[in-house]
Every structure is written in structure tokens, then in C-alpha cells.
Design an enzyme around this catalytic site. Sequence first.
Site, short mmCIF file in Angstrom:
data_model
loop_
_atom_site.label_atom_id
_atom_site.label_comp_id
_atom_site.label_asym_id
_atom_site.label_seq_id
_atom_site.Cartn_x
_atom_site.Cartn_y
_atom_site.Cartn_z
N LYS A 1 69.99 41.54 17.14
CA LYS A 1 70.88 42.84 17.52
C LYS A 1 72.14 42.88 16.55
O LYS A 1 72.88 43.79 16.46
CB LYS A 1 71.20 43.15 18.80
CG LYS A 1 69.85 43.39 19.62
CD LYS A 1 69.27 44.58 19.39
CE LYS A 1 67.84 44.79 19.88
NZ LYS A 1 67.61 44.48 21.35
N LEU B 1 72.06 31.92 22.27
CA LEU B 1 71.85 33.08 21.27
C LEU B 1 73.24 32.81 20.05
O LEU B 1 73.50 33.92 19.33
CB LEU B 1 72.03 34.25 21.95
CG LEU B 1 70.96 34.59 23.03
CD1 LEU B 1 70.91 36.21 23.32
CD2 LEU B 1 69.74 34.47 22.32
N CYS B 2 74.00 31.75 20.38
CA CYS B 2 75.04 31.77 19.47
C CYS B 2 75.98 32.73 19.67
O CYS B 2 76.44 33.40 18.40
CB CYS B 2 74.68 31.24 17.99
SG CYS B 2 76.09 30.53 17.21
N ARG B 3 76.57 33.25 20.62
CA ARG B 3 77.23 34.28 21.01
C ARG B 3 76.67 35.73 20.24
O ARG B 3 77.57 36.35 19.97
CB ARG B 3 78.50 34.03 20.51
CG ARG B 3 79.13 32.63 21.24
CD ARG B 3 80.25 32.15 20.66
NE ARG B 3 80.31 31.49 19.59
CZ ARG B 3 79.80 30.38 19.00
NH1 ARG B 3 79.13 29.78 20.11
NH2 ARG B 3 79.79 29.86 17.78
N TYR C 1 86.24 31.97 33.64
CA TYR C 1 85.89 33.21 33.11
C TYR C 1 86.19 34.46 33.64
O TYR C 1 85.94 34.78 35.04
CB TYR C 1 84.20 33.25 33.27
CG TYR C 1 83.43 32.13 32.66
CD1 TYR C 1 84.20 31.43 31.61
CD2 TYR C 1 82.17 31.58 32.79
CE1 TYR C 1 83.48 30.19 31.19
CE2 TYR C 1 81.50 30.65 32.56
CZ TYR C 1 82.02 29.94 31.33
OH TYR C 1 81.37 28.80 30.77
N ASP D 1 74.92 30.55 36.06
CA ASP D 1 76.16 29.65 35.74
C ASP D 1 77.20 30.57 35.46
O ASP D 1 77.28 31.37 34.71
CB ASP D 1 75.83 28.97 34.10
CG ASP D 1 76.85 28.15 33.97
OD1 ASP D 1 76.94 27.12 34.47
OD2 ASP D 1 77.57 28.46 32.86
N1 LIG Z 1 80.37 24.84 29.37
C1 LIG Z 1 81.21 25.37 28.61
O1 LIG Z 1 82.15 24.95 27.81
C2 LIG Z 1 80.68 26.71 28.14
C3 LIG Z 1 80.86 27.31 26.90
C4 LIG Z 1 80.40 28.56 26.56
C5 LIG Z 1 79.39 29.22 27.58
N2 LIG Z 1 79.12 28.60 28.33
C6 LIG Z 1 78.08 29.31 29.44
O2 LIG Z 1 76.97 29.61 28.59
C7 LIG Z 1 76.52 30.86 28.59
C8 LIG Z 1 76.18 31.48 27.47
O3 LIG Z 1 76.80 31.45 26.57
P1 LIG Z 1 77.42 32.28 25.56
O4 LIG Z 1 77.72 33.48 26.63
O5 LIG Z 1 78.72 31.86 24.71
O6 LIG Z 1 76.53 32.70 24.65
P2 LIG Z 1 74.94 33.27 24.28
O7 LIG Z 1 74.03 33.26 25.15
O8 LIG Z 1 74.73 32.55 22.86
O9 LIG Z 1 75.48 34.84 23.61
C9 LIG Z 1 75.68 35.76 24.56
C10 LIG Z 1 75.82 37.04 24.03
O10 LIG Z 1 74.71 37.36 23.22
C11 LIG Z 1 74.59 38.70 23.35
N3 LIG Z 1 73.27 39.12 23.91
C12 LIG Z 1 72.52 38.45 25.15
N4 LIG Z 1 71.55 39.17 25.19
C13 LIG Z 1 71.23 39.97 24.42
C14 LIG Z 1 70.29 41.00 24.27
N5 LIG Z 1 69.10 41.14 25.00
N6 LIG Z 1 70.29 41.82 23.00
C15 LIG Z 1 71.37 41.89 22.18
N7 LIG Z 1 72.57 40.82 22.43
C16 LIG Z 1 72.54 40.02 23.63
C17 LIG Z 1 75.64 39.27 24.45
O11 LIG Z 1 76.82 39.78 23.51
P3 LIG Z 1 77.26 41.22 23.48
O12 LIG Z 1 77.21 41.61 25.12
O13 LIG Z 1 78.62 41.09 23.26
O14 LIG Z 1 76.48 42.13 22.94
C18 LIG Z 1 75.95 38.03 25.11
O15 LIG Z 1 77.21 38.42 25.59
C19 LIG Z 1 78.13 31.46 29.10
O16 LIG Z 1 78.02 32.73 29.65
C20 LIG Z 1 78.64 30.51 30.03
O17 LIG Z 1 78.00 30.72 31.12
C21 LIG Z 1 79.68 27.23 28.90
#
Ligand SMILES: NC(=O)c1ccc[n+]([C@@H]2O[C@H](COP(=O)([O-])OP(=O)(O)OC[C@H]3O[C@@H](n4cnc5c(N)ncnc54)[C@H](OP(=O)(O)O)[C@@H]3O)[C@@H](O)[C@H]2O)c1
Length: 326
Positions: A214, A206-208, A57, A52
Site C-alpha cells: 500500500k 513489512l519493513c515499516r 512504545y 508484542d
Molecule cells: N525489538 C525492537 O527493537 C523492535 C523494533 C521495531 C519493532 N519491533 C516490534 O515489531 C513490530 C513490527 O515492526 P514495525 O511496526 O516496525 O513494522 P512492520 O511490521 O514492518 O510495519 C508495520 C507498519 O506497516 C503498515 N501496515 C501493516 N499492515 C498493513 C496492511 N495490512 N496494509 C497496509 N499497511 C500495513 C502499518 O503502517 P501504517 O499504519 O502507518 O500504514 C504498520 O504500522 C513492532 O510493532 C514492535 O512490536 C521491535
Amino acid sequence: MEMATIPGTDIEVSRIALGTWAIGGWMWGGTEEKASIETIHIALDKGVNLVDTAPVYGFGRSEEIVGRALKQYGRRDAIHISTKAGLEWQNGNVRRNALPSRITGEVEDSLRRLQTDVIDIYFIHWPDPKVPFEETARVMERLKDQGKIRACGVSNFSPEQMDVFRQAADLQLCQPPYNIFERGIEEDILPYGKENRIALMTYGALCRGLLSGKMTPKREFSGDDLRKQDPKFQPPRFEHYLSAAARIEQLARERYQKTLLAAAVRWVLDMGVEIAIWGGRRPEQMHPIEDIVGWQIDEDFKKAVDEILWETIPDPVGPEFMAPPA
Ligand SMILES: NC(=O)c1ccc[n+]([C@@H]2O[C@H](COP(=O)([O-])OP(=O)(O)OC[C@H]3O[C@@H](n4cnc5c(N)ncnc54)[C@H](OP(=O)(O)O)[C@@H]3O)[C@@H](O)[C@H]2O)c1
């Protein structure tokens, strides 16, 4: 890997999708291309076949990196790309624009950056109240007829907004936020998806990073990292959310011998959504993929999680801070 079929299509995707917002750098404190490409390759090696991304981005950067990574990897036919349209930017300021002329220009830019001739899943990123949803829907339908996109989705739309959109076009997917801490869709979008055969591909599993296992109170965020503004990462809420995460981690280890990360992504899948997007940007972050598949969370665990939230988070807050201005 567990798979799901996108309704009304023959597109079969992994129920875990890799999110590449952080790979674009913008709002995540920068990006590193080599590590990003390796991250995408590792996720694909481990059975993820859905990536995605979005033009916004990194203002094209994430799509370019995804395009390069997939070109190097090969087997484009076995991999599905989802990207989005309907946001424009100027000097780093982002606003919604879902005018048909904007969408038809954006699709060409995305195809070029992604080095492909078809986008498997195309989303309208945010509802644009200034453009009738039917107008945007008709353009999406036309792009499908032209073979530029294969499935049509909306992101961050309410059921009422989807009803209007669906008067002019078939809708196969919806991309809302969803994770253990952000539960808004349970009241309306989850049942709406089931009733109307719209697959939910939810973001923020993962709620960011709060549910990664971690995150610590000492973690410092650099540059433009959105977590500097995220209300969940400010005191006193940050401590409340971290203490909830620690208790859920303990529960997951006792009940299932699983990590918090595995339980958090599994929880999203077992609440009834088709696809959970999990964001990453470093190769080692993809190592836990295997821990998520092949088991299930039961009702007792779900209830215990709800009790933990009730006891530890007195002042919950949603993901609304991320919404771009209309
Ligand atoms: N449609 C929309 O409006 C919208 C909005 C938000 C997101 N999205 C999509 O959804 C995706 C996921 O959302 P998200 O990026 O907000 O958040 P997420 O999946 O909740 O969290 C991602 C963050 O968690 C940490 N992480 C991931 N794997 C890890 C691991 N194995 N160990 C430790 N930390 C880990 C990383 O942060 P660090 O690298 O900083 O440690 C990573 O950037 C986005 O990339 C995007 O494609 C869409």
C-alpha cells in the site's frame, strides 16, 4: 494458524505475532485507542495468540492499550504477551538502562499496565554496554524463578553478546530485525539461533510498511512518524525500494496469486525464523492474516527476490537508524 513452541517451555505461540509499537503512537504520528483495541481483537480472532509490546512504545501507552484489549477479550490463558525492559526515557528522550534495579522496577510497571500477573516472554530491549550482560541475565533468571516471567529473551543482541548473557541465564528467544530488505541476521544470528535452540521472533516483517503493498511515493507521514527520518524513505532510495516492492509484488502474484504483504511475511517464516512480528494499528490491516498461512515460498522465489534486490537497490541501508543511544 501455524504454531511454534518456545524452546525449553510449554509456551505454544502463533508463528505470526502482532506488533504494537504503532499502537503506542510515539514515533508513528499518534494513536487511536478504539481502532487499536479492535485491531488486537481481530488479530486474536484470526488465530494470532502472541502480542508484542514494550514500555517505551508510547511511554506506557501501548502496554496499557494491550492490557485493556486483552482484559476485554478474556481468555488470558490462551494468549501470550511479550514485552521488554531496559530502556528509560525522560522528556521524550530514550536511552538504554539495563541495570538490575531498573529491570525489577520495570517488570512491576509492565504487569500493572498489562493487567496481568505474568509476562509470557520478557526481552531485554537493547544491549546496554554499561551494564555487564551477566548482571542483567541474573535478574531475568530471578524474575523467572519468582514466576513473574515465563521465558527470557534479548533483542538486538549480537551472537557474542548472547554468549556472555548465556553464561548467567538460559535464553529462549532473540528478537532481531528481519525482512526482505533487512537481511543482516542471515550471516550470524539465524545460524546461531538454530545451533543454540534459541527461537527467533523477528521484527519489521513489512519493513515499516514498505512491503505492505500500500506504500506509494505520495504517502505523507505526520507528526513524529519515524519514517520522516528513515533513510529508506528518503529520495532517491525511497523510489528504489518502492520499485523493488512493486517487482516482488508482481512475482508473488504470478507465482502464487498472493499479495506482496502475504509474500513478505511468508518469506520471513520460510527463511527459518520461528515467529514473524507484523505491526498494525487499524483493524482492516489484520484482514490478510489468512493469506499468509497454509502455503510456502520455494527456493526459486527466494532467488528471484534476491535478483530483484540486486537490480533495483544500488545503495541498500539497514535499520540501524532506530538504535537508541547507549
Ligand atoms: N525489538 C525492537 O527493537 C523492535 C523494533 C521495531 C519493532 N519491533 C516490534 O515489531 C513490530 C513490527 O515492526 P514495525 O511496526 O516496525 O513494522 P512492520 O511490521 O514492518 O510495519 C508495520 C507498519 O506497516 C503498515 N501496515 C501493516 N499492515 C498493513 C496492511 N495490512 N496494509 C497496509 N499497511 C500495513 C502499518 O503502517 P501504517 O499504519 O502507518 O500504514 C504498520 O504500522 C513492532 O510493532 C514492535 O512490536 C521491535
